[in-house]
Design a protein around this motif. Structure first.
Motif, PDB file in Angstrom:
ATOM      1  N   CYS A 133      11.607  -2.654  -1.600  1.00 61.31           N
ATOM      2  CA  CYS A 133      11.079  -1.290  -1.729  1.00 61.31           C
ATOM      3  C   CYS A 133      10.544  -0.776  -0.404  1.00 61.31           C
ATOM      4  N   VAL A 134       9.847  -1.633   0.346  1.00 63.11           N
ATOM      5  CA  VAL A 134       9.282  -1.214   1.632  1.00 63.11           C
ATOM      6  C   VAL A 134      10.395  -0.871   2.615  1.00 63.11           C
ATOM      7  N   GLU A 135      11.467  -1.686   2.578  1.00 61.03           N
ATOM      8  CA  GLU A 135      12.557  -1.461   3.528  1.00 61.03           C
ATOM      9  C   GLU A 135      13.372  -0.239   3.181  1.00 61.03           C
ATOM     10  N   VAL A 136      13.556   0.045   1.880  1.00 63.61           N
ATOM     11  CA  VAL A 136      14.476   1.099   1.497  1.00 63.61           C
ATOM     12  C   VAL A 136      13.815   2.478   1.559  1.00 63.61           C
ATOM     13  N   CYS A 137      12.481   2.523   1.575  1.00 61.67           N
ATOM     14  CA  CYS A 137      11.823   3.830   1.549  1.00 61.67           C
ATOM     15  C   CYS A 137      12.191   4.627   2.799  1.00 61.67           C
ATOM     16  N   GLU A 150      -2.320   1.160 -10.042  1.00 65.94           N
ATOM     17  CA  GLU A 150      -1.909   2.559 -10.101  1.00 65.94           C
ATOM     18  C   GLU A 150      -2.060   3.191  -8.725  1.00 65.94           C
ATOM     19  N   LYS A 151      -1.740   4.468  -8.685  1.00 65.53           N
ATOM     20  CA  LYS A 151      -1.648   5.201  -7.418  1.00 65.53           C
ATOM     21  C   LYS A 151      -2.916   5.065  -6.576  1.00 65.53           C
ATOM     22  N   GLY A 152      -4.089   5.248  -7.198  1.00 59.40           N
ATOM     23  CA  GLY A 152      -5.343   5.232  -6.446  1.00 59.40           C
ATOM     24  C   GLY A 152      -5.580   3.875  -5.799  1.00 59.40           C
ATOM     25  N   ARG A 153      -5.342   2.832  -6.571  1.00 57.85           N
ATOM     26  CA  ARG A 153      -5.595   1.491  -6.031  1.00 57.85           C
ATOM     27  C   ARG A 153      -4.594   1.163  -4.935  1.00 57.85           C
ATOM     28  N   LEU A 154      -3.334   1.606  -5.104  1.00 54.92           N
ATOM     29  CA  LEU A 154      -2.335   1.348  -4.070  1.00 54.92           C
ATOM     30  C   LEU A 154      -2.713   2.069  -2.777  1.00 54.92           C
ATOM     31  N   ALA A 158       0.846  -1.197   0.000  1.00 60.35           N
ATOM     32  CA  ALA A 158       0.000   0.000   0.000  1.00 60.35           C
ATOM     33  C   ALA A 158       0.880   1.245   0.000  1.00 60.35           C
ATOM     34  N   LEU A 159       0.382   2.332  -0.631  1.00 61.15           N
ATOM     35  CA  LEU A 159       1.166   3.565  -0.770  1.00 61.15           C
ATOM     36  C   LEU A 159       0.544   4.686   0.040  1.00 61.15           C
ATOM     37  N   VAL A 160       1.377   5.402   0.799  1.00 65.04           N
ATOM     38  CA  VAL A 160       0.955   6.632   1.475  1.00 65.04           C
ATOM     39  C   VAL A 160       1.485   7.777   0.643  1.00 65.04           C
ATOM     40  N   PHE A 210      10.897   7.301   3.850  1.00 69.33           N
ATOM     41  CA  PHE A 210       9.804   8.113   4.373  1.00 69.33           C
ATOM     42  C   PHE A 210       8.597   7.274   4.771  1.00 69.33           C
ATOM     43  N   ASP A 211       8.786   5.944   4.842  1.00 69.14           N
ATOM     44  CA  ASP A 211       7.695   5.038   5.231  1.00 69.14           C
ATOM     45  C   ASP A 211       6.459   5.261   4.387  1.00 69.14           C
ATOM     46  N   ALA A 212       6.644   5.382   3.082  1.00 68.75           N
ATOM     47  CA  ALA A 212       5.489   5.569   2.208  1.00 68.75           C
ATOM     48  C   ALA A 212       4.888   4.255   1.755  1.00 68.75           C
TER      49      ALA A 212
END
Lengths: 189, 140, 155
Positions: B73-77, B101-105, B13-15, B79-81
């Protein structure tokens, strides 16, 4: 030097290196078959583990064979290594010594392009893992992975750049070892 | 869903508010499956300060047909996005629909569980002790 | 050299012999699931058909059971003709479910010299289940989507 190292040095009359496990001995290509026979017969290494090659760029190809002697309560390892020239790399096959080496040699042949001979004649080796129509030798260091050239790297963009607004920057980051489509790939004739 | 182990990797999931388009996740992804487009926006100076520029996300997509759920990707972010969610039922009839895409994430955020509790026998975190000390020493 | 190559062996089903073609009921639809277990995804597929995820086995499958080929694992270029032959050997109407990233698109091996970049390069795929590997419950979700597709095709 361990007892095992001393035995190997005495039996093969060669220097052994113990930079890191396991024990390794380097031989010239013309002594390859005799050495493997001696390791099996004089040193009782009856277990053939694997045979493969290493692409050493201009130096040529190292062909490496890992053999082992199982004794009650312990195992003695030995790595036998030889260096082949880059142009026309040829080596005697050891499939007569260890039957299991046949498939390893087939794989080494198709992945590196090394010719294996028996009685002076090159052996006809059918590809083991690659399809019949495959061109090239994939494990050579100069073999390019075409997918990485064809697909644009998503990380090539700079922060704040998009397809619509490309950023002019001198630093063009590319993933390591991937040539650009200008350098490598199909050409319009 | 509650019987799945904690930190199960189902979908990412994306913040969007946290993402600065630093491109680290897209660059580190071994499958090259994260696609990011962004542009720069300049905010006019407020008061005596200078104008600020920031990156705005145009596109953030993850292609789950390529993703190998490695977590890099989750670990390297920084900014905890990006966060893991244990949701796993998103099969599609068309492979293109597996690129979220962005909305679904962002909509997957509703399924992200709270982080697992800390071990109750572990020593307390040093940050807590430091914060309590600072609170005690704050001049009244 | 006389030895049969992998592509010469005509295997109707690839996978543990004890878990051959399995008949299941999914939402009222009878399916014969042929699992092509090629790599790690085979383990999750086996867990699913062994009863871990709620698939109800069908004791006596009728001839109306719809065949579904579940490709679970990495398809190499060397094995691709065999997978194609497995698909061609199924009677119509037949369906294909791609299980896991490798059979969806090549997955983590998308850049390999020997991997087919998705089994849909050689056979038509009806449902794609994402994961690496997908959970057994994800297979059930994929089969439910397939059931909707089959029901739509029949009407």
């Amino acid at each position: 030097m361990t007892d095992w190292g001393e035995r190997v040095r005495a039996a093969l009359d060669r220097d052994v290196t113990l930079d890191h496990e396991p024990l390794a001995v380097d031989v010239p290509p013309q002594s390859w078959l005799d050495t493997i026979l001696a390791v099996r017969d004089s040193l009782d290494c009856r277990f053939f583990d694997w045979l493969s090659a290493v692409d050493e760029a201009d130096e040529g190809f190292h062909v490496v064979c890992h053999l082992a002697a199982h004794r009650p309560g312990s195992v003695d390892h030995l790595v036998v290594r030889t260096l082949l020239p880059r142009t026309d790399p040829t080596l005697e096959s050891v499939a007569e010594v260890f039957a299991g080496a046949a498939w390893h040699e087939r794989e080494t042949h198709e992945m590196f392009g090394i010719e294996f001979t028996a009685g002076g004649e090159p052996l006809e080796m059918e590809p083991l893992l690659l399809p019949q129509e495959f061109e090239g030798h994939p494990l050579r260091k100069d073999f390019v992975l075409a997918s990485r050239v064809a697909k644009p790297w998503p990380g090539a963009k700079e922060p704040g750049e998009s397809e619509a607004t490309p950023v002019r920057t001198r630093r063009r980051s590319r993933p390591l070892g991937v040539p650009t489509p200008d350098e490598w790939g199909p050409r319009d004739v | 869903m509650s019987d799945l182990p904690p930190r199960s990797r189902g979908v990412i999931a994306l913040v969007e508010e946290n993402c600065t388009s630093c491109m680290l996740c897209a660059r580190e992804c071994p499958a090259w499956c994260i696609y990011i487009d962004s542009h720069q926006e300049t905010e006019p100076a407020s008061g005596p300060g200078r104008p600020r520029t920031r990156n705005v996300l145009d596109r953030f997509a993850i292609d789950y047909s390529l993703c190998m759920y490695c977590s890099i990707c989750v670990e390297v972010c920084p900014f905890d996005a990006l966060h893991w969610s244990p949701e796993h039922g998103y099969a599609e009839l068309d492979i293109r629909d597996l690129t979220h895409e962005k909305g679904r994430l962002q909509s997957w955020l509703q399924t992200v569980p709270p982080p697992p509790a800390l071990d109750e026998h572990a020593p307390p975190a040093k940050e807590i002790a430091a914060a309590e000390k600072a609170a005690r020493n704050r001049p009244r | 050299m006389g030895e049969p190559s992998v592509t010469d062996l005509a295997m109707p089903v690839v996978g543990p012999p004890a878990l051959g073609p399995s008949r299941y009921v999914v939402g009222g639809l009878e399916l014969t699931v042929h699992g092509v277990g090629l790599a790690c995804c085979a383990v999750e597929f086996d867990a699913a058909v062994a009863g871990q995820s709620g698939l109800e086995p069908l004791e006596s499958g009728g001839s109306d059971a719809v065949p579904v080929l579940v490709v679970a694992g990495t398809v190499t270029d060397k094995l691709a003709p065999t997978v194609r032959r497995m698909y061609d050997g199924l009677p119509e109407p037949r369906y294909v479910l791609s299980f896991g990233s490798c059979s969806n698109s090549g997955g983590p091996y998308w850049d390999s010299y020997s991997v087919t970049k998705g089994v849909d390069q050689i056979i038509p795929v009806d449902v794609y289940v994402a994961g690496c590997p997908p959970r057994p419950e994800a297979l059930l979700d994929g089969l439910r989507r397939l059931e909707q597709l089959v029901a739509r095709d029949r009407s």
